[in-house]
Design a protein around this motif. Structure first.
Motif, PDB file in Angstrom:
ATOM      1  N   ARG A  44       0.825  -1.208   0.000  1.00 14.82           N
ATOM      2  CA  ARG A  44       0.000   0.000   0.000  1.00 14.82           C
ATOM      3  C   ARG A  44       0.862   1.262   0.000  1.00 14.82           C
ATOM      4  NH1 ARG A  44      -5.382   1.389   0.767  1.00 14.82           N
ATOM      5  NH2 ARG A  44      -6.013  -0.782   0.597  1.00 14.82           N
ATOM      6  N   SER A 123       3.254  13.525   1.224  1.00  9.80           N
ATOM      7  CA  SER A 123       2.710  12.338   0.538  1.00  9.80           C
ATOM      8  C   SER A 123       3.148  11.065   1.244  1.00  9.80           C
ATOM      9  CB  SER A 123       3.227  12.263  -0.904  1.00  9.80           C
ATOM     10  OG  SER A 123       2.518  13.125  -1.717  1.00  9.80           O
ATOM     11  N   ASP A 133      -3.158   2.246   9.036  1.00  9.05           N
ATOM     12  CA  ASP A 133      -4.558   2.229   9.473  1.00  9.05           C
ATOM     13  C   ASP A 133      -5.286   1.005   8.920  1.00  9.05           C
ATOM     14  OD1 ASP A 133      -6.625   3.626  10.961  1.00  9.05           O
ATOM     15  OD2 ASP A 133      -7.591   3.959   9.024  1.00  9.05           O
TER      16      ASP A 133
ATOM     17  N   THR B  15     -10.304   2.718   2.981  1.00 12.66           N
ATOM     18  CA  THR B  15      -9.550   1.458   2.987  1.00 12.66           C
ATOM     19  C   THR B  15     -10.520   0.317   3.313  1.00 12.66           C
ATOM     20  OG1 THR B  15      -9.109   1.649   5.362  1.00 12.66           O
ATOM     21  CG2 THR B  15      -7.438   2.563   3.874  1.00 12.66           C
ATOM     22  N   PRO B  16     -10.115  -0.917   3.016  1.00 14.90           N
ATOM     23  CA  PRO B  16     -10.962  -2.049   3.405  1.00 14.90           C
ATOM     24  C   PRO B  16     -11.248  -2.063   4.900  1.00 14.90           C
ATOM     25  CG  PRO B  16      -9.337  -2.765   1.803  1.00 14.90           C
ATOM     26  CD  PRO B  16      -8.985  -1.341   2.156  1.00 14.90           C
ATOM     27  N   ALA B  17     -10.274  -1.672   5.727  1.00 14.27           N
ATOM     28  CA  ALA B  17     -10.498  -1.649   7.178  1.00 14.27           C
ATOM     29  C   ALA B  17     -11.588  -0.641   7.527  1.00 14.27           C
ATOM     30  CB  ALA B  17      -9.201  -1.289   7.897  1.00 14.27           C
ATOM     31  N   PHE B  43      -5.626   9.769  -2.979  1.00 11.07           N
ATOM     32  CA  PHE B  43      -4.549  10.145  -2.071  1.00 11.07           C
ATOM     33  C   PHE B  43      -3.581   8.977  -1.877  1.00 11.07           C
ATOM     34  CE2 PHE B  43      -7.519  13.305   0.322  1.00 11.07           C
ATOM     35  CZ  PHE B  43      -7.459  14.171  -0.766  1.00 11.07           C
ATOM     36  N   PRO B  44      -2.331   9.274  -1.501  1.00  8.90           N
ATOM     37  CA  PRO B  44      -1.345   8.199  -1.317  1.00  8.90           C
ATOM     38  C   PRO B  44      -1.780   7.197  -0.256  1.00  8.90           C
ATOM     39  CG  PRO B  44      -0.298  10.363  -1.219  1.00  8.90           C
ATOM     40  CD  PRO B  44      -1.760  10.607  -1.244  1.00  8.90           C
ATOM     41  N   GLY B  45      -1.656   5.921  -0.596  1.00  6.92           N
ATOM     42  CA  GLY B  45      -1.958   4.861   0.364  1.00  6.92           C
ATOM     43  C   GLY B  45      -3.435   4.629   0.596  1.00  6.92           C
ATOM     44  N   LEU B  46      -4.282   5.335  -0.138  1.00  5.02           N
ATOM     45  CA  LEU B  46      -5.724   5.248   0.089  1.00  5.02           C
ATOM     46  C   LEU B  46      -6.387   4.417  -1.022  1.00  5.02           C
ATOM     47  CD1 LEU B  46      -7.367   6.684   2.368  1.00  5.02           C
ATOM     48  CD2 LEU B  46      -8.125   8.309   0.645  1.00  5.02           C
ATOM     49  N   ASN B  47      -7.584   3.972  -0.753  1.00  2.00           N
ATOM     50  CA  ASN B  47      -8.460   3.331  -1.740  1.00  2.00           C
ATOM     51  C   ASN B  47      -8.200   1.846  -1.948  1.00  2.00           C
ATOM     52  OD1 ASN B  47     -10.102   5.583  -2.207  1.00  2.00           O
ATOM     53  ND2 ASN B  47      -8.485   6.508  -3.453  1.00  2.00           N
ATOM     54  N   PHE B  48      -8.888   1.297  -2.954  1.00  2.00           N
ATOM     55  CA  PHE B  48      -9.017  -0.152  -3.070  1.00  2.00           C
ATOM     56  C   PHE B  48      -8.391  -0.657  -4.372  1.00  2.00           C
ATOM     57  CE2 PHE B  48     -12.406  -1.107   0.160  1.00  2.00           C
ATOM     58  CZ  PHE B  48     -12.528   0.182   0.642  1.00  2.00           C
ATOM     59  N   ALA B 202      -1.143  16.077  -1.636  1.00  2.00           N
ATOM     60  CA  ALA B 202      -0.114  16.031  -0.594  1.00  2.00           C
ATOM     61  C   ALA B 202       1.276  16.271  -1.167  1.00  2.00           C
ATOM     62  CB  ALA B 202      -0.173  14.680   0.112  1.00  2.00           C
ATOM     63  N   SER B 203       1.477  15.887  -2.424  1.00  2.00           N
ATOM     64  CA  SER B 203       2.792  16.067  -3.037  1.00  2.00           C
ATOM     65  C   SER B 203       3.166  17.542  -3.150  1.00  2.00           C
ATOM     66  CB  SER B 203       2.807  15.433  -4.430  1.00  2.00           C
ATOM     67  OG  SER B 203       1.720  15.948  -5.197  1.00  2.00           O
ATOM     68  N   GLN B 281     -10.894  10.101   3.171  1.00  4.80           N
ATOM     69  CA  GLN B 281      -9.467  10.250   3.456  1.00  4.80           C
ATOM     70  C   GLN B 281      -9.158  10.070   4.936  1.00  4.80           C
ATOM     71  OE1 GLN B 281     -11.640  12.520   3.141  1.00  4.80           O
ATOM     72  NE2 GLN B 281     -11.145  14.408   4.211  1.00  4.80           N
ATOM     73  N   ARG B 282     -10.194   9.828   5.740  1.00  4.16           N
ATOM     74  CA  ARG B 282      -9.993   9.731   7.185  1.00  4.16           C
ATOM     75  C   ARG B 282      -9.780   8.276   7.608  1.00  4.16           C
ATOM     76  NH1 ARG B 282     -11.827  14.682   9.502  1.00  4.16           N
ATOM     77  NH2 ARG B 282     -10.980  13.860  11.437  1.00  4.16           N
ATOM     78  N   SER B 283      -9.445   8.119   8.899  1.00  8.45           N
ATOM     79  CA  SER B 283      -9.080   6.800   9.416  1.00  8.45           C
ATOM     80  C   SER B 283     -10.322   5.958   9.735  1.00  8.45           C
ATOM     81  CB  SER B 283      -8.287   6.973  10.699  1.00  8.45           C
ATOM     82  OG  SER B 283      -9.141   7.528  11.686  1.00  8.45           O
TER      83      SER B 283
END
Lengths: 182, 331
Positions: A44, A123, A133, B15-17, B43-48, B202-203, B281-283
């Motif tokens: 990820r 980023s 998370d 995220t799946p979580a 966003f970085p690290g986000l989504n499926f 974010a970049s 975009q939140r946790s």
């Protein structure tokens, strides 16, 4: 949001005197174990896995350099003044940083309230935050996993030790609601 | 007053979580997106990933919840295949609906006739009955997510004149511009939520702590300087601090979040079908807390009980909330 616990000064003082080598040894094993147990975390991260993160618990006299390389993740304890160069820094009370891992806190909310400080590559920080998370990790269970084939035997003592440390420091070392459940 | 109609609670998942958290906290439906520029939270690290989306849909369906997939950015010339493939994949995975904004993609999905329900994204900025009826008549759009610029009375007037369901935002980050048409992020960074899927990416964001002050830069421009102890906002131009003549402050809008829980009865009376929580975009922690609070509020409303005030301010930008345009009291 409730006030975030700070590590008692006595605990911080003890760590100030402690040698870093044993801590770094455990941290390195911990990172390698995470790499084996949570490959999706590193997937990820994508290209942000090439970055160097400084994880900086502001109530501790030390910080951690994290290099989340999928093939060989590294985590090492460093003195703040000798942390070297990094791409991104995430700083806040230890309880806040651990609470992020355990899903007890929301990263954006900690940023809004100024309990969390972000510097450098935003980023990379976002990617790390989102990747962690999604993994729903429990640090006490991860610590037990360091014992390899004896993990199941180590789990209960690890959870009880985590509960004891949490009572003494105020820093929750397990996911909310997990307690000493196995 | 008539008896309350049943209202759907539409919840975010980055995220799946977070999706599992939303479903377990009582979401009737979850909206999410693929990990690319086909959605407005790229966003970085986000989504499926594709595999995660297929599994998430199965999980949600097994727990009685629906999954709505946001494909709500605007394809650039020569890249339409990425968006049309996303529609095809949603159909293959058994998603309940796709949330679209682009006319070409709406046309593709309508002609494909693959059983997917079509929802119109807030990014399409359809803010009057004529526009909504056009989308419903031409593409078979079943639900429209209304822009956050309408009063409750305007929403009621629209609902009287349309043959589609309406969904409105009830909580979360507040976009004060006409969504899908805002170019503020593009001015500073060259990238926008509309084309690239990220507002103030974010970049292009840099934070620096100096003497207790937090300085936020976007695309190299200093847009905010927050004193020690003051809440920090998102690094968007619309929440930045600027000088204009003798005025210095938040020219567009204060950093504040939407919380319209108190207006659930009025929105229900206005004919709204679904309430949407912002925050992909939140946790997972945010998702669970907010979904649980609003599910309780909806259950209270449906049972005829007074809606208990939840305190979600600590989770909000600016640590303060507003009922937004629903009650027009803005300056």
């Amino acid at each position: 949001m409730n006030a975030i616990p700070q590590l008692p000064p006595m605990g911080a003082a003890a760590l100030r005197l402690a040698p870093l080598a044993p801590l770094s040894f455990v941290a390195a094993r911990f990172a390698r174990s995470l790499g084996r147990r949570h490959p999706a975390l590193f997937a990820r991260l994508g290209e942000e896995a090439d970055k160097i993160f400084l994880i900086d618990p502001t109530d501790l006299p030390l910080a951690f350099r994290l290099l989340p390389r999928p093939e060989a993740p590294r985590l090492e304890a460093v003195r703040r003044e000798a942390a070297g160069s990094w791409d991104a820094r995430v700083a806040g009370p230890l309880a806040a940083l651990i609470g992020l891992v355990h899903g007890a806190y929301d990263g954006d909310a900690l940023f809004f309230s100024r309990d969390l400080v972000i510097e450098g590559d935003t980023s990379a920080v976002l990617a790390l935050r989102n990747a962690i998370d999604n993994e729903e990790m429990d640090l006490a269970h991860e610590a037990a996993a360091l014992f390899g084939p004896f993990e199941s035997l180590a789990r209960r003592p690890a959870l009880e030790l985590a509960a004891f440390a949490a009572r003494w420091t105020g820093v929750a070392l397990t996911r909310p609601g997990q307690g000493t459940r196995e | 007053m008539t008896a309350p109609r049943s209202i759907e609670l539409i919840c975010p998942a980055g995220t799946p979580a977070a999706l599992r958290g939303a479903v377990e906290a009582g979401a009737h439906a979850v909206y999410c997106g693929f990990n690319d520029e086909t959605n407005a939270r790229n966003f970085p690290g986000l989504n499926f990933s594709r595999e995660e989306m297929a599994e998430a849909i199965k999980f949600a369906h097994n727990h009685g919840a629906k999954v709505l997939v946001a494909l709500n950015t605007f394809p650039r010339a020569g890249t339409f295949w990425r968006w049309s493939k996303a529609v095809d994949d949603c159909a293959r995975f058994g998603a309940d609906a796709v949330i679209l904004a682009d006319l070409g993609l709406l046309d593709y999905a309508a002609r494909r006739d693959c059983g997917l329900r079509l929802h119109l994204s807030v990014q399409a900025a359809a803010a009057n009955a004529d526009a909504i009826n056009f989308y419903a008549r031409t593409f078979g759009v079943k639900r429209v997510v209304l822009p956050r610029v309408l009063t409750v009375q305007e929403i009621a007037a629209i609902n009287r004149e349309i043959d589609a369901e309406t969904e409105v935002f009830i909580f979360g980050g507040l976009c004060v511009m006409a969504e899908g048409r805002c170019s503020l992020s593009s001015y500073a960074t060259g990238k926008s939520p509309n084309m690239n899927g990220a507002c103030s990416p974010a970049s292009h964001v840099e934070y620096r702590e100096a003497g207790g002050h937090l300085v936020s830069r976007l695309g190299g421009f200093a847009i905010n300087r927050v004193a020690a102890g003051q809440p920090a906002p998102y690094p968007t131009l619309c929440k930045g601090v600027f000088e204009a003549g003798d005025y210095k402050g938040h020219v567009f809008e204060d950093p504040v979040s939407l919380d319209a829980a108190a207006l659930i009865p009025q929105l229900n009376e206005a004919g709204v079908t679904a309430l949407k929580i912002e925050g992909r975009q939140r946790s997972r922690a945010y998702t669970e807390a907010v979904v649980r609070s609003f599910r309780r509020a909806l259950d209270d409303h449906a049972a005829g009980r007074p809606i208990a005030a939840g305190d979600l301010r600590a989770l909000t930008e600016g640590q303060q909330t507003t009922s937004g345009a629903y009650r027009k009291t803005w300056r």
